[in-house]
Write a protein that holds these residues in place. Structure first.
Motif, mmCIF file in Angstrom:
data_model
loop_
_atom_site.group_PDB
_atom_site.id
_atom_site.type_symbol
_atom_site.label_atom_id
_atom_site.label_comp_id
_atom_site.label_asym_id
_atom_site.label_seq_id
_atom_site.Cartn_x
_atom_site.Cartn_y
_atom_site.Cartn_z
ATOM 1 N N GLU A 142 0.855 -1.179 0.000
ATOM 2 C CA GLU A 142 0.000 0.000 0.000
ATOM 3 C C GLU A 142 0.899 1.240 0.000
ATOM 4 O OE1 GLU A 142 -3.153 0.185 -0.283
ATOM 5 O OE2 GLU A 142 -3.652 -1.939 -0.163
ATOM 6 N N ALA A 143 1.023 1.873 -1.142
ATOM 7 C CA ALA A 143 1.972 2.982 -1.272
ATOM 8 C C ALA A 143 1.586 4.178 -0.423
ATOM 9 C CB ALA A 143 2.093 3.387 -2.741
ATOM 10 N N LYS A 144 0.312 4.367 -0.157
ATOM 11 C CA LYS A 144 -0.129 5.536 0.608
ATOM 12 C C LYS A 144 -0.259 5.237 2.099
ATOM 13 C CE LYS A 144 -2.502 7.975 -3.135
ATOM 14 N NZ LYS A 144 -1.580 9.119 -3.077
ATOM 15 N N ASP A 145 0.194 4.086 2.530
ATOM 16 C CA ASP A 145 0.159 3.707 3.939
ATOM 17 C C ASP A 145 1.564 3.282 4.332
ATOM 18 O OD1 ASP A 145 -0.621 3.095 6.451
ATOM 19 O OD2 ASP A 145 -1.774 1.307 5.919
ATOM 20 N N VAL A 146 2.310 4.181 4.978
ATOM 21 C CA VAL A 146 3.727 3.961 5.250
ATOM 22 C C VAL A 146 3.955 3.807 6.744
ATOM 23 C CG1 VAL A 146 6.047 4.893 4.966
ATOM 24 C CG2 VAL A 146 4.335 5.292 3.203
ATOM 25 N N SER A 179 -2.018 12.292 7.902
ATOM 26 C CA SER A 179 -1.710 12.546 6.498
ATOM 27 C C SER A 179 -0.761 13.731 6.402
ATOM 28 C CB SER A 179 -2.984 12.827 5.709
ATOM 29 O OG SER A 179 -3.791 11.667 5.672
ATOM 30 N N GLN A 217 12.978 5.119 2.678
ATOM 31 C CA GLN A 217 11.783 4.318 2.422
ATOM 32 C C GLN A 217 12.160 3.073 1.626
ATOM 33 O OE1 GLN A 217 8.304 6.349 0.996
ATOM 34 N NE2 GLN A 217 7.380 4.469 0.179
ATOM 35 N N GLN A 228 5.027 -0.796 2.817
ATOM 36 C CA GLN A 228 5.940 0.335 2.722
ATOM 37 C C GLN A 228 6.390 0.747 4.117
ATOM 38 O OE1 GLN A 228 7.214 1.645 -0.274
ATOM 39 N NE2 GLN A 228 6.238 -0.299 -0.824
ATOM 40 N N ALA A 262 4.415 6.977 -3.418
ATOM 41 C CA ALA A 262 3.145 7.568 -3.859
ATOM 42 C C ALA A 262 3.264 9.084 -3.859
ATOM 43 C CB ALA A 262 2.011 7.125 -2.954
ATOM 44 N N LYS A 319 -0.273 13.063 -0.502
ATOM 45 C CA LYS A 319 -0.340 12.753 0.925
ATOM 46 C C LYS A 319 -0.401 11.256 1.161
ATOM 47 C CE LYS A 319 -2.548 17.087 2.324
ATOM 48 N NZ LYS A 319 -3.694 17.707 3.034
ATOM 49 N N VAL A 320 0.278 10.826 2.234
ATOM 50 C CA VAL A 320 0.253 9.422 2.629
ATOM 51 C C VAL A 320 -0.014 9.348 4.117
ATOM 52 C CG1 VAL A 320 1.889 8.786 0.825
ATOM 53 C CG2 VAL A 320 2.722 9.355 3.098
ATOM 54 N N HIS A 330 1.184 8.194 7.532
ATOM 55 C CA HIS A 330 2.362 7.752 8.275
ATOM 56 C C HIS A 330 1.906 7.174 9.604
ATOM 57 C CE1 HIS A 330 5.822 10.110 6.174
ATOM 58 N NE2 HIS A 330 5.073 9.442 5.347
#
Length: 381
Positions: free
Chosen positions: A42-46, A82, A154, A169, A202, A205-206, A208
């Motif tokens: 999941e690129a937007k969930d780091v 975010s 990352q 990620q 991504a 916004k992700v 974190h």
């Protein structure tokens, strides 16, 4: 009374939630929100992973050497935050991207291989995520080089769950011990034995999640890219005395030495501001001072103008028109001399023998007529 279909849906939802909790329970409380499935991320969930955090589903116990690094003080986020961040691509071959201690390995490679060999299922999952066969694991690990990250990076991390590797990620804190390949790519995280792959970055916004460590800055994250070609050694920074170390690939520090050709910048140079490429890019500005290039070209232009003039003097007979013009400009005193001789000749003959000698100059008029006739014949033809 509930319908059998509704009961079945409720049971499936509960089962799914139980699986997610089981996966999250493999790591620390701060890692409970990590997501991912085999082969995806999941690129937007780091997930933020500090030095001591093994993360969800560690493959092995830690094989990282003890390091004097600050432990994280932040608390796990109850909800994902975010943020807009900046991930800087950096070549794995850049000197100073990694660090270490002279003659000391950041990870125990032999122990790492032994731990994976003790669990066939984990070894198989590790090999699948690394793109190798399980029997190749010992040789593969020995080909990697133990170092520590000098910037938050990352990566695509992999936890172990239900017999397979689960990708997610993660941002690894600077100081994290990793094993890197010949192109400078992190391949194993020593704190948990997890295989690593290049990140999926991504835009925008992700979320974190996890513990934030002191000094964490979402605008200062690197994404390591493979070097142009396989290297035989890495130039790393000695974290003890801030000096350069050249470490051979696949070596645990026993052959560490000072590089014969050290980088043209200090070991503590900022990796991102300026970027790692700029220390070498700043060399052109050094050539730019001689870059009075505007004045430089003007100097070559001045020599080129007199240059052709000199050969024209030596070989003026070949091109009669241009060299003659140049000579008239360069030597104005030569032209008046023939003009003065012409009037002098008629004056002298007219003094002693007036009527007779003026007739002699008329004879050149005779040749002029055949010249005109000759020209007419030429044009007529």
């Amino acid at each position: 009374m509930r319908s059998p279909r509704r009961i079945r849906c409720t049971a499936l939802a509960a089962l799914s939630a139980g699986v997610l909790l089981a996966v999250a329970g493999c790591g620390e409380g701060g890692d409970r929100t990590a997501k991912g499935t085999t082969g995806t991320a999941e690129a937007k969930d780091v997930l933020l992973q500090s030095l001591a955090s093994p993360g969800p589903g560690p493959f092995t116990a830690s094989t990282a050497r003890a390091a004097a690094s600050p432990s994280p003080t932040g608390a796990p986020d109850a909800e994902p935050t975010s943020v807009t961040r900046t991930v800087h691509p950096v070549s794995g071959a850049v000197p100073g991207l990694y660090g270490g201690t002279r003659s000391v390995a950041a990870c125990d490679v032999e122990q790492q291989a032994a731990l994976l060999a003790d669990d066939e299922d984990k070894a198989r999952a590790f090999a699948d995520a690394s793109g190798i066969e399980a029997v190749q694991i010992p040789g593969y690990l020995k080909s990697l080089t133990p170092v520590v990250l000098r910037a938050d990076a990352q990566v695509t991390n992999h936890g172990y769950s239900a017999g397979s590797a689960t990708a997610f990620q993660a941002v690894l804190q600077a100081g994290t011990a990793v094993l890197v390949d010949s192109r400078g790519m992190p391949r194993v995280r020593c704190a948990c034995g997890n295989p690593l792959r290049p990140p999926v970055v991504a835009d925008g916004k992700v979320a974190h999640r996890g513990e934030r460590w002191p000094g964490y800055d979402p605008s200062r994250i690197v994404a390591v890219e493979p070097g142009v070609k396989a290297a035989t050694s890495l130039i790393i920074v000695d974290v003890d005395d801030n000096s350069w170390i050249e470490r051979a690939m696949g070596d645990s520090g026993g052959r560490d030495r000072a590089p014969d050709d050290p980088p043209p910048f200090e070991p503590d140079a900022d990796l991102l501001f300026p970027s790692p490429g700029r220390p070498t890019e700043s060399a052109p500005p050094d050539t730019a001072p001689s870059d009075p290039g505007p004045s430089g070209p003007s100097e070559p232009e001045a020599p080129t103008d007199p240059g052709p003039a000199e050969p024209s003097d030596d070989f003026g007979d070949t091109p009669p028109e241009e060299p003659w013009e140049d000579e008239e400009e360069g030597y104005p005193d030569v032209a008046p001399e023939p003009t003065q001789v012409l009037p002098a000749e008629p004056d002298e003959p007219s003094g002693p023998d007036g009527p007779i000698e003026p007739i002699e100059p008329v004879e050149p008029v005779g040749p002029d007529e055949p010249m005109e006739a000759g020209l007419d014949d030429v044009f007529a033809g």
